[in-house]
Every structure is written in structure tokens, then in C-alpha cells.
Design a protein around this motif. Structure first.
Motif, PDB file in Angstrom:
ATOM      1  N   HIS A   1       1.350  -1.528   0.205  1.00 48.29           N
ATOM      2  CA  HIS A   1      -0.100  -0.182   0.421  1.00 48.29           C
ATOM      3  C   HIS A   1       0.609   1.445   0.098  1.00 48.29           C
ATOM      4  O   HIS A   1       0.503   2.170   0.106  1.00 48.29           O
ATOM      5  CB  HIS A   1      -0.985  -0.709   1.456  1.00 48.29           C
ATOM      6  CG  HIS A   1      -1.788  -1.022   1.318  1.00 48.29           C
ATOM      7  ND1 HIS A   1      -2.665  -1.490   0.600  1.00 48.29           N
ATOM      8  CD2 HIS A   1      -1.625  -1.892   2.340  1.00 48.29           C
ATOM      9  CE1 HIS A   1      -3.182  -2.861   0.611  1.00 48.29           C
ATOM     10  NE2 HIS A   1      -2.804  -3.361   2.219  1.00 48.29           N
ATOM     11  N   PHE A   2       1.888   1.313  -0.994  1.00 49.03           N
ATOM     12  CA  PHE A   2       2.422   2.498  -0.471  1.00 49.03           C
ATOM     13  C   PHE A   2       1.772   4.064  -1.245  1.00 49.03           C
ATOM     14  O   PHE A   2       1.384   3.618  -2.558  1.00 49.03           O
ATOM     15  CB  PHE A   2       4.470   1.783  -1.657  1.00 49.03           C
ATOM     16  CG  PHE A   2       5.298   3.387  -2.206  1.00 49.03           C
ATOM     17  CD1 PHE A   2       6.146   3.414  -0.771  1.00 49.03           C
ATOM     18  CD2 PHE A   2       5.004   3.827  -3.198  1.00 49.03           C
ATOM     19  CE1 PHE A   2       6.287   4.848  -1.254  1.00 49.03           C
ATOM     20  CE2 PHE A   2       5.550   4.935  -3.943  1.00 49.03           C
ATOM     21  CZ  PHE A   2       6.709   5.183  -2.348  1.00 49.03           C
ATOM     22  N   ARG A   3       1.730   4.661  -0.997  1.00 47.56           N
ATOM     23  CA  ARG A   3       1.165   6.005  -1.034  1.00 47.56           C
ATOM     24  C   ARG A   3       1.934   7.011  -1.653  1.00 47.56           C
ATOM     25  O   ARG A   3       2.970   7.528  -1.092  1.00 47.56           O
ATOM     26  CB  ARG A   3       0.138   6.650  -0.446  1.00 47.56           C
ATOM     27  CG  ARG A   3      -1.258   5.207  -0.670  1.00 47.56           C
ATOM     28  CD  ARG A   3      -2.020   6.431   0.675  1.00 47.56           C
ATOM     29  NE  ARG A   3      -2.900   6.853   0.064  1.00 47.56           N
ATOM     30  CZ  ARG A   3      -3.772   7.195  -0.660  1.00 47.56           C
ATOM     31  NH1 ARG A   3      -3.834   5.888  -0.786  1.00 47.56           N
ATOM     32  NH2 ARG A   3      -4.614   7.996  -1.293  1.00 47.56           N
ATOM     33  N   ILE A   4       1.589   7.313  -3.307  1.00 44.83           N
ATOM     34  CA  ILE A   4       2.228   8.505  -3.649  1.00 44.83           C
ATOM     35  C   ILE A   4       1.101   9.734  -3.513  1.00 44.83           C
ATOM     36  O   ILE A   4       0.257   9.548  -4.492  1.00 44.83           O
ATOM     37  CB  ILE A   4       3.334   8.422  -4.946  1.00 44.83           C
ATOM     38  CG1 ILE A   4       4.357   7.486  -4.081  1.00 44.83           C
ATOM     39  CG2 ILE A   4       3.304   9.703  -5.808  1.00 44.83           C
ATOM     40  CD1 ILE A   4       4.904   7.564  -6.089  1.00 44.83           C
ATOM     41  N   ARG A   5       0.609  10.619  -3.470  1.00 46.73           N
ATOM     42  CA  ARG A   5      -0.478  11.440  -2.770  1.00 46.73           C
ATOM     43  C   ARG A   5      -1.798  10.223  -3.467  1.00 46.73           C
ATOM     44  O   ARG A   5      -2.160  10.156  -2.014  1.00 46.73           O
ATOM     45  CB  ARG A   5      -0.286  12.250  -4.529  1.00 46.73           C
ATOM     46  CG  ARG A   5      -1.734  13.314  -4.497  1.00 46.73           C
ATOM     47  CD  ARG A   5      -0.908  14.793  -3.779  1.00 46.73           C
ATOM     48  NE  ARG A   5      -2.765  15.472  -3.534  1.00 46.73           N
ATOM     49  CZ  ARG A   5      -2.301  16.524  -2.699  1.00 46.73           C
ATOM     50  NH1 ARG A   5      -1.975  16.836  -1.431  1.00 46.73           N
ATOM     51  NH2 ARG A   5      -3.449  17.729  -3.859  1.00 46.73           N
ATOM     52  N   GLU A   6      -1.968  10.630  -3.832  1.00 45.19           N
ATOM     53  CA  GLU A   6      -3.633   9.698  -4.314  1.00 45.19           C
ATOM     54  C   GLU A   6      -3.352   8.411  -4.722  1.00 45.19           C
ATOM     55  O   GLU A   6      -4.432   7.577  -5.522  1.00 45.19           O
ATOM     56  CB  GLU A   6      -4.749  10.575  -4.631  1.00 45.19           C
ATOM     57  CG  GLU A   6      -4.311  10.960  -6.589  1.00 45.19           C
ATOM     58  CD  GLU A   6      -3.367  12.193  -7.080  1.00 45.19           C
ATOM     59  OE1 GLU A   6      -3.015  12.377  -8.359  1.00 45.19           O
ATOM     60  OE2 GLU A   6      -2.661  12.363  -6.468  1.00 45.19           O
ATOM     61  N   HIS A   7      -2.716   8.107  -5.001  1.00 44.21           N
ATOM     62  CA  HIS A   7      -2.092   7.073  -5.536  1.00 44.21           C
ATOM     63  C   HIS A   7      -1.332   5.790  -5.077  1.00 44.21           C
ATOM     64  O   HIS A   7      -0.432   5.889  -3.922  1.00 44.21           O
ATOM     65  CB  HIS A   7      -1.346   7.053  -7.279  1.00 44.21           C
ATOM     66  CG  HIS A   7      -1.836   7.751  -7.877  1.00 44.21           C
ATOM     67  ND1 HIS A   7      -2.863   7.364  -9.552  1.00 44.21           N
ATOM     68  CD2 HIS A   7      -2.082   9.094  -8.720  1.00 44.21           C
ATOM     69  CE1 HIS A   7      -3.406   8.073  -9.667  1.00 44.21           C
ATOM     70  NE2 HIS A   7      -2.490   9.527  -9.113  1.00 44.21           N
ATOM     71  N   THR A   8      -2.393   4.536  -4.858  1.00 43.69           N
ATOM     72  CA  THR A   8      -1.334   3.292  -4.302  1.00 43.69           C
ATOM     73  C   THR A   8      -1.084   2.319  -4.492  1.00 43.69           C
ATOM     74  O   THR A   8      -1.794   1.620  -5.662  1.00 43.69           O
ATOM     75  CB  THR A   8      -2.634   2.664  -2.846  1.00 43.69           C
ATOM     76  OG1 THR A   8      -3.312   4.335  -2.483  1.00 43.69           O
ATOM     77  CG2 THR A   8      -2.205   1.909  -2.144  1.00 43.69           C
ATOM     78  N   PHE A   9       0.350   2.092  -4.459  1.00 41.36           N
ATOM     79  CA  PHE A   9       0.821   0.850  -5.186  1.00 41.36           C
ATOM     80  C   PHE A   9       1.190   0.124  -4.530  1.00 41.36           C
ATOM     81  O   PHE A   9       1.787  -0.080  -2.981  1.00 41.36           O
ATOM     82  CB  PHE A   9       2.674   1.344  -5.650  1.00 41.36           C
ATOM     83  CG  PHE A   9       2.143   3.025  -6.837  1.00 41.36           C
ATOM     84  CD1 PHE A   9       1.649   2.198  -8.451  1.00 41.36           C
ATOM     85  CD2 PHE A   9       2.232   4.516  -6.966  1.00 41.36           C
ATOM     86  CE1 PHE A   9       1.226   3.339  -9.170  1.00 41.36           C
ATOM     87  CE2 PHE A   9       2.083   4.909  -7.357  1.00 41.36           C
ATOM     88  CZ  PHE A   9       1.592   5.128  -8.372  1.00 41.36           C
ATOM     89  N   GLN A  10       0.738  -1.258  -5.170  1.00 39.29           N
ATOM     90  CA  GLN A  10       1.187  -2.250  -4.085  1.00 39.29           C
ATOM     91  C   GLN A  10       2.776  -3.188  -4.821  1.00 39.29           C
ATOM     92  O   GLN A  10       3.112  -2.753  -5.599  1.00 39.29           O
ATOM     93  CB  GLN A  10      -0.158  -3.550  -4.753  1.00 39.29           C
ATOM     94  CG  GLN A  10      -1.281  -3.354  -4.559  1.00 39.29           C
ATOM     95  CD  GLN A  10      -1.408  -3.526  -2.982  1.00 39.29           C
ATOM     96  OE1 GLN A  10      -0.900  -3.586  -2.388  1.00 39.29           O
ATOM     97  NE2 GLN A  10      -2.328  -2.025  -2.764  1.00 39.29           N
TER      98      GLN A  10
END
Length: 174
Positions: free
Chosen positions: A112-121
Motif C-alpha cells: 500500500h505504498f502511496r504517492i499522493r492519491e495513488h496507491t501502489f502494491q
């Protein structure tokens, strides 16, 4: 809205030598140089070429557009591989590599790595790299604050100047 992903500093300062009408990259401080080599064996040279383009434009340059320009010129003779190298570098920066501390090259995306409004798995490395590639800018920082673009005559007669690397992340879409 934006934030600095990699601030300019003495540790991110690339040194170039003036040789007739040509600028030749000669060095970048440790441990940043070693960290860049952990990303890719020619990463310091790729970034040095990108910084020269930013200097030429004299402004903020979108990473993807800058990389396309570099690919077209192909000064390092690596064809279309500039994009992947820059994407790996941006990923390393986003996930904790700094110019100030030695880094072992390990890249792991936390859940659940987040950059602003985007979450990356963790399985979304390609999406993370693409996102960073299209939402970052190389900047030409203040020349007075970072002592860049000033020629220095060394004792051995060589003329050198410094260009610090600064990268900004933009939250704007596009």
C-alpha cells in the motif's frame, strides 16, 4: 502542487570539465556516486547528460520529455534504454535512496505504498516507475545558492563547473 523528490545539495553536484567547446562530466560526490552505480552502472553518466540538457534549456524540464530528447541524441550510445534507467533511478529515490547515505541497491515496494492519491502494491513496479517518469521534473536550481554554472580554474590548469541535480515531483495530472 509539487514537492521536491531530490533536493539540490553539494552531495548531488555533478562536476564537469570544460574542454574546448565541450563539457565533459568528471565526477559526483560519494556516497551518491556509489548509490547511482547500484541503480545502474552508467547511471551517473546518464544523469550527467540529462543535467547538461536542463542547463541548455535553463528551466524546469519534464522527465519524460527530457529523456526522449536524450534518447534522440543518444550521447552514450545506448539506444532506447535511457527511459528504463531513469525509471529505475526514480523508483530508487521514491523508495528511500538518498545522496547522503550508502545504499545497498535493495528496492522493495512496501504494501500500500502511496504517492499522493495513488496507491501502489509490491507487484506494481512497472506502474510506479511509469507514474514517476511522467510526474517528475528535472530543475535548474538557483545558481547563486548552489554555486553552479560558475567556472573554476583548478591548480592543474583545468576549468570545471558544477551542476547540482534537483528533481521535483508534481501532483498535477498530465
Amino acid at each position: 502542487m509539487s514537492t521536491i523528490l531530490l533536493p539540490a545539495s553539494p552531495q548531488t553536484s555533478f562536476t564537469y570539465e570544460v574542454r574546448n567547446d565541450k563539457f565533459v562530466w568528471v565526477d559526483v560526490p560519494q556516497p551518491f556516486k556509489e548509490n547511482l552505480l547500484n541503480v545502474d552502472e552508467i547511471m551517473p553518466a546518464v544523469l550527467a547528460e540529462m543535467l547538461l540538457l536542463v542547463r541548455h534549456h535553463g528551466c524546469t524540464c519534464k522527465t519524460d520529455e527530457l529523456c526522449e530528447e536524450l534518447t534522440a541524441a543518444d550521447p552514450l550510445r545506448i539506444g532506447t534504454r535511457y527511459r528504463l534507467k531513469i525509471q529505475r533511478f526514480l523508483e530508487a529515490l521514491a523508495l528511500g535512496m538518498t545522496p547522503h547515505e550508502a545504499w545497498d541497491g535493495d528496492i522493495t515496494i512496501p504494501p500500500h505504498f502511496r504517492i499522493r492519491e495513488h496507491t501502489f502494491q509490491p507487484y506494481q513496479r512497472t506502474q510506479l516507475r511509469d507514474y514517476l517518469y511522467h510526474h517528475t521534473y528535472f530543475e535548474h536550481p538557483s545558481t547563486s545558492r548552489y554555486d553552479c554554472d560558475k567556472l573554476h580554474l583548478l591548480e592543474d590548469g583545468r576549468i570545471v563547473f558544477n551542476l547540482p541535480l534537483q528533481i521535483r515531483y508534481s501532483y498535477a495530472e498530465g
